[in-house]
Design a protein around this motif. Structure first.
Motif, PDB file in Angstrom:
ATOM      1  N   ALA A 135       0.834  -1.203   0.000  1.00  0.00           N
ATOM      2  CA  ALA A 135       0.000   0.000   0.000  1.00  0.00           C
ATOM      3  C   ALA A 135       0.870   1.255   0.000  1.00  0.00           C
ATOM      4  CB  ALA A 135      -0.926  -0.012   1.209  1.00  0.00           C
ATOM      5  N   GLU A 136       1.946   1.232   0.788  1.00  0.00           N
ATOM      6  CA  GLU A 136       2.834   2.385   0.827  1.00  0.00           C
ATOM      7  C   GLU A 136       3.502   2.604  -0.527  1.00  0.00           C
ATOM      8  OE1 GLU A 136       6.358   4.201   3.657  1.00  0.00           O
ATOM      9  OE2 GLU A 136       6.029   2.049   3.648  1.00  0.00           O
ATOM     10  N   TRP A 137       3.930   1.517  -1.172  1.00  0.00           N
ATOM     11  CA  TRP A 137       4.564   1.637  -2.483  1.00  0.00           C
ATOM     12  C   TRP A 137       3.571   2.174  -3.504  1.00  0.00           C
ATOM     13  CZ3 TRP A 137       9.085   2.098  -4.503  1.00  0.00           C
ATOM     14  CH2 TRP A 137       9.242   1.954  -5.880  1.00  0.00           C
ATOM     15  N   ALA A 138       2.325   1.704  -3.444  1.00  0.00           N
ATOM     16  CA  ALA A 138       1.310   2.205  -4.368  1.00  0.00           C
ATOM     17  C   ALA A 138       1.097   3.706  -4.154  1.00  0.00           C
ATOM     18  CB  ALA A 138       0.003   1.448  -4.173  1.00  0.00           C
ATOM     19  N   HIS A 139       1.125   4.131  -2.901  1.00  0.00           N
ATOM     20  CA  HIS A 139       0.962   5.561  -2.616  1.00  0.00           C
ATOM     21  C   HIS A 139       2.165   6.360  -3.112  1.00  0.00           C
ATOM     22  CE1 HIS A 139       0.136   9.279  -0.509  1.00  0.00           C
ATOM     23  NE2 HIS A 139       1.332   9.195   0.068  1.00  0.00           N
ATOM     24  N   LEU A 140       3.367   5.875  -2.847  1.00  0.00           N
ATOM     25  CA  LEU A 140       4.570   6.624  -3.208  1.00  0.00           C
ATOM     26  C   LEU A 140       4.824   6.659  -4.714  1.00  0.00           C
ATOM     27  CD1 LEU A 140       7.010   5.482  -0.392  1.00  0.00           C
ATOM     28  CD2 LEU A 140       5.825   7.671  -0.595  1.00  0.00           C
ATOM     29  N   SER A 141       4.358   5.669  -5.437  1.00  0.00           N
ATOM     30  CA  SER A 141       4.647   5.608  -6.872  1.00  0.00           C
ATOM     31  C   SER A 141       3.484   6.084  -7.738  1.00  0.00           C
ATOM     32  CB  SER A 141       5.060   4.184  -7.256  1.00  0.00           C
ATOM     33  OG  SER A 141       3.994   3.293  -7.030  1.00  0.00           O
ATOM     34  N   ARG A 142       2.559   6.840  -7.156  1.00  0.00           N
ATOM     35  CA  ARG A 142       1.463   7.397  -7.950  1.00  0.00           C
ATOM     36  C   ARG A 142       2.041   8.364  -8.979  1.00  0.00           C
ATOM     37  NH1 ARG A 142      -1.795  10.766  -4.621  1.00  0.00           N
ATOM     38  NH2 ARG A 142       0.152  10.996  -3.519  1.00  0.00           N
ATOM     39  N   PRO A 143       1.577   8.292 -10.223  1.00  0.00           N
ATOM     40  CA  PRO A 143       2.123   9.174 -11.266  1.00  0.00           C
ATOM     41  C   PRO A 143       1.979  10.658 -10.945  1.00  0.00           C
ATOM     42  CG  PRO A 143       0.844   7.405 -12.249  1.00  0.00           C
ATOM     43  CD  PRO A 143       0.644   7.314 -10.770  1.00  0.00           C
ATOM     44  N   GLU A 144       0.846  11.058 -10.326  1.00  0.00           N
ATOM     45  CA  GLU A 144       0.673  12.482 -10.008  1.00  0.00           C
ATOM     46  C   GLU A 144       1.728  12.938  -9.004  1.00  0.00           C
ATOM     47  OE1 GLU A 144      -2.148  10.411  -8.402  1.00  0.00           O
ATOM     48  OE2 GLU A 144      -2.360   9.868 -10.492  1.00  0.00           O
ATOM     49  N   ARG A 145       1.979  12.107  -8.008  1.00  0.00           N
ATOM     50  CA  ARG A 145       2.951  12.451  -6.981  1.00  0.00           C
ATOM     51  C   ARG A 145       4.358  12.535  -7.564  1.00  0.00           C
ATOM     52  NH1 ARG A 145       6.530   9.939  -3.895  1.00  0.00           N
ATOM     53  NH2 ARG A 145       6.949  10.775  -1.841  1.00  0.00           N
ATOM     54  N   LEU A 146       4.698  11.564  -8.435  1.00  0.00           N
ATOM     55  CA  LEU A 146       6.021  11.571  -9.050  1.00  0.00           C
ATOM     56  C   LEU A 146       6.201  12.780  -9.966  1.00  0.00           C
ATOM     57  CD1 LEU A 146       6.463   7.784  -9.815  1.00  0.00           C
ATOM     58  CD2 LEU A 146       7.454   9.101  -7.949  1.00  0.00           C
ATOM     59  N   ALA A 147       5.143  13.151 -10.689  1.00  0.00           N
ATOM     60  CA  ALA A 147       5.234  14.331 -11.555  1.00  0.00           C
ATOM     61  C   ALA A 147       5.459  15.589 -10.722  1.00  0.00           C
ATOM     62  CB  ALA A 147       3.969  14.457 -12.394  1.00  0.00           C
ATOM     63  N   THR A 148       4.791  15.684  -9.584  1.00  0.00           N
ATOM     64  CA  THR A 148       4.978  16.830  -8.694  1.00  0.00           C
ATOM     65  C   THR A 148       6.413  16.879  -8.174  1.00  0.00           C
ATOM     66  OG1 THR A 148       2.675  16.670  -8.008  1.00  0.00           O
ATOM     67  CG2 THR A 148       4.129  17.946  -6.598  1.00  0.00           C
ATOM     68  N   LEU A 149       6.956  15.728  -7.794  1.00  0.00           N
ATOM     69  CA  LEU A 149       8.337  15.686  -7.298  1.00  0.00           C
ATOM     70  C   LEU A 149       9.346  16.043  -8.386  1.00  0.00           C
ATOM     71  CD1 LEU A 149       8.198  12.516  -5.043  1.00  0.00           C
ATOM     72  CD2 LEU A 149       8.378  14.891  -4.304  1.00  0.00           C
ATOM     73  N   VAL A 150       9.064  15.621  -9.618  1.00  0.00           N
ATOM     74  CA  VAL A 150       9.958  15.962 -10.733  1.00  0.00           C
ATOM     75  C   VAL A 150       9.976  17.469 -10.923  1.00  0.00           C
ATOM     76  CG1 VAL A 150      10.170  15.846 -13.251  1.00  0.00           C
ATOM     77  CG2 VAL A 150       9.843  13.759 -11.945  1.00  0.00           C
ATOM     78  N   GLU A 151       8.813  18.095 -10.866  1.00  0.00           N
ATOM     79  CA  GLU A 151       8.760  19.549 -11.025  1.00  0.00           C
ATOM     80  C   GLU A 151       9.437  20.260  -9.854  1.00  0.00           C
ATOM     81  OE1 GLU A 151       4.694  20.674 -11.539  1.00  0.00           O
ATOM     82  OE2 GLU A 151       4.464  19.419 -13.314  1.00  0.00           O
TER      83      GLU A 151
END
Length: 119
Positions: free
Chosen positions: A53-69
């Motif tokens: 569940a934690e991995w699913a939360h951390l690897s959400r595409p929206e979250r990763l896109a925000t971190l990239v920005e």
């Protein structure tokens, strides 16, 4: 003769009783161990579900896109698109890599130097 047969039978019963008690003790000990292992397996399963569940939360595409920005200036990450992908046939093999170039010469030891020295 009768007395020796009686003593032999009594000793046999005592030996068999001790053996049966010993086997009973071993069986109960194994049962306790099995219960303990089953509980541990259940705990590990719960931990695994939590980690999934934690991995699913951390690897959400929206979250990763925000971190990239957010960290673009530090990490120079770009969003993953199909334009960034190549086919596996376009990846060079070890035999296709040049033996000497500025990148391998600047690294002493390490992966590139060992690959460059291979025939």
């Amino acid at each position: 003769m009768r007395i020796s047969l009686f003593v032999f039978a009594a000793l046999t019963v005592v030996v068999l009783a001790v053996w049966a008690l010993n086997e009973n003790h071993k069986t109960r000990a194994v049962g306790v161990r099995v219960e303990r292992l089953a509980a541990e397996i259940g705990n590990q399963g719960e931990k695994l579900n939590y980690l999934k569940a934690e991995w699913a939360h951390l690897s959400r595409p929206e979250r990763l896109a925000t971190l990239v920005e957010r960290y673009f200036d530090d990490l120079k990450l770009v969003p993953l698109t199909y334009a960034n992908l190549i086919s596996i046939q376009k990846i060079p093999t070890l035999t296709e890599w040049p033996k000497h170039d500025s990148e391998t010469e600047s690294l002493e030891g390490g992966l590139f130097a060992s690959m460059a020295s291979r025939p």
